[in-house]
Motif scaffolding. Structure first.
Motif, short mmCIF file in Angstrom:
data_model
loop_
_atom_site.label_atom_id
_atom_site.label_comp_id
_atom_site.label_asym_id
_atom_site.label_seq_id
_atom_site.Cartn_x
_atom_site.Cartn_y
_atom_site.Cartn_z
N LYS A 59 0.83 -1.23 0.00
CA LYS A 59 -0.06 -0.15 -0.06
C LYS A 59 0.81 1.38 0.09
N LYS A 60 1.90 1.39 0.85
CA LYS A 60 2.62 2.69 0.96
C LYS A 60 3.44 2.60 -0.36
N THR A 61 3.95 1.87 -1.10
CA THR A 61 4.48 1.58 -2.12
C THR A 61 3.87 2.36 -3.38
N ILE A 62 2.51 1.76 -3.39
CA ILE A 62 1.47 2.28 -4.50
C ILE A 62 1.30 3.81 -4.22
N VAL A 63 1.12 3.90 -3.00
CA VAL A 63 0.78 5.56 -2.64
C VAL A 63 1.91 6.55 -3.26
N LYS A 64 3.24 5.98 -2.67
CA LYS A 64 4.32 6.82 -3.03
C LYS A 64 4.43 6.91 -4.66
N LEU A 65 4.46 5.67 -5.05
CA LEU A 65 4.53 5.85 -6.85
C LEU A 65 3.60 6.54 -7.28
N THR A 66 2.41 6.53 -6.84
CA THR A 66 1.22 7.52 -7.53
C THR A 66 1.68 8.99 -7.26
N ASN A 67 2.11 9.38 -6.24
CA ASN A 67 2.53 10.63 -5.78
C ASN A 67 3.72 10.99 -6.55
N THR A 68 4.65 10.16 -7.09
CA THR A 68 5.64 10.52 -7.92
C THR A 68 5.34 10.81 -8.98
N LEU A 69 4.50 9.70 -9.60
CA LEU A 69 3.82 9.86 -11.18
C LEU A 69 3.14 11.07 -11.35
N VAL A 108 -4.00 9.71 -20.59
CA VAL A 108 -4.26 8.61 -19.60
C VAL A 108 -3.10 8.18 -18.76
N LEU A 109 -1.91 8.13 -19.36
CA LEU A 109 -0.69 7.93 -18.64
C LEU A 109 -0.63 9.25 -17.63
N ILE A 110 -0.76 10.44 -18.01
CA ILE A 110 -0.35 11.33 -17.42
C ILE A 110 -1.79 12.01 -16.44
N VAL A 111 -2.82 11.61 -16.59
CA VAL A 111 -4.18 11.89 -15.80
C VAL A 111 -4.48 10.98 -14.68
N VAL A 112 -4.15 9.64 -15.03
CA VAL A 112 -4.68 8.64 -13.95
C VAL A 112 -3.83 8.69 -12.33
N PRO A 113 -2.42 9.06 -12.55
CA PRO A 113 -1.81 9.48 -11.13
C PRO A 113 -2.51 10.98 -10.62
#
Length: 135
Positions: A59-69, A108-113
């Motif tokens: 979960k933390k990794t996904i949240v950090k990756l989302t914030n980075t993207l 979509v690559l730009i907007v999803v995160p």
């Protein structure tokens, strides 16, 4: 300076007279923007709800990756899509590199995160407020 003013006046004339080419470009832009936003929302909102409401190993990794993207430059997204859909890329055989479909994929690559990160933040913030009110 005179050339700049003439160019500006010509551009205004094309817009005001609803030039066929300008109208087509505007409609295509609206189509791509609306389609990519809808597809992104369909992907991002359920994903964000799942991530926010469940506890799991990454979960933390996904949240950090989302914030980075969320800070992904559009140029990088464009390069990724170009590499994927160019003639020698993995999806090059589809022959759709410079089409509206690929433009939607890039957006979509730009907007999803962005949607996913914002939704996770809202759920975590408002969810805590709602739980505090219930207790």
């Amino acid at each position: 300076m005179k050339d700049i003013w003439q160019g500006l006046l010509s551009a205004i004339k094309l817009i005001v007279t609803f030039d066929k080419n300008i109208t087509e470009i505007v409609l295509l832009t609206l189509y791509i923007t609306i389609a990519s936003t809808l597809v992104s929302a369909i992907i991002a909102v359920p994903s964000a709800i799942f991530v926010s409401l469940n506890e799991f190993k990454f979960k933390k990794t996904i949240v950090k990756l989302t914030n980075t993207l969320m800070a992904l430059p559009p140029v990088i997204a464009g390069l990724i899509v170009y590499i994927l859909f160019s003639r020698k890329g993995p999806f090059g055989s589809l022959g759709i590199l410079f089409t509206p479909t690929v433009m939607v994929i890039a957006q979509v690559l730009i907007v999803v995160p962005i949607i996913m990160g914002t939704t996770i933040n809202i759920i975590n913030t408002k969810g805590k407020l709602i739980l505090a009110e219930l207790n």
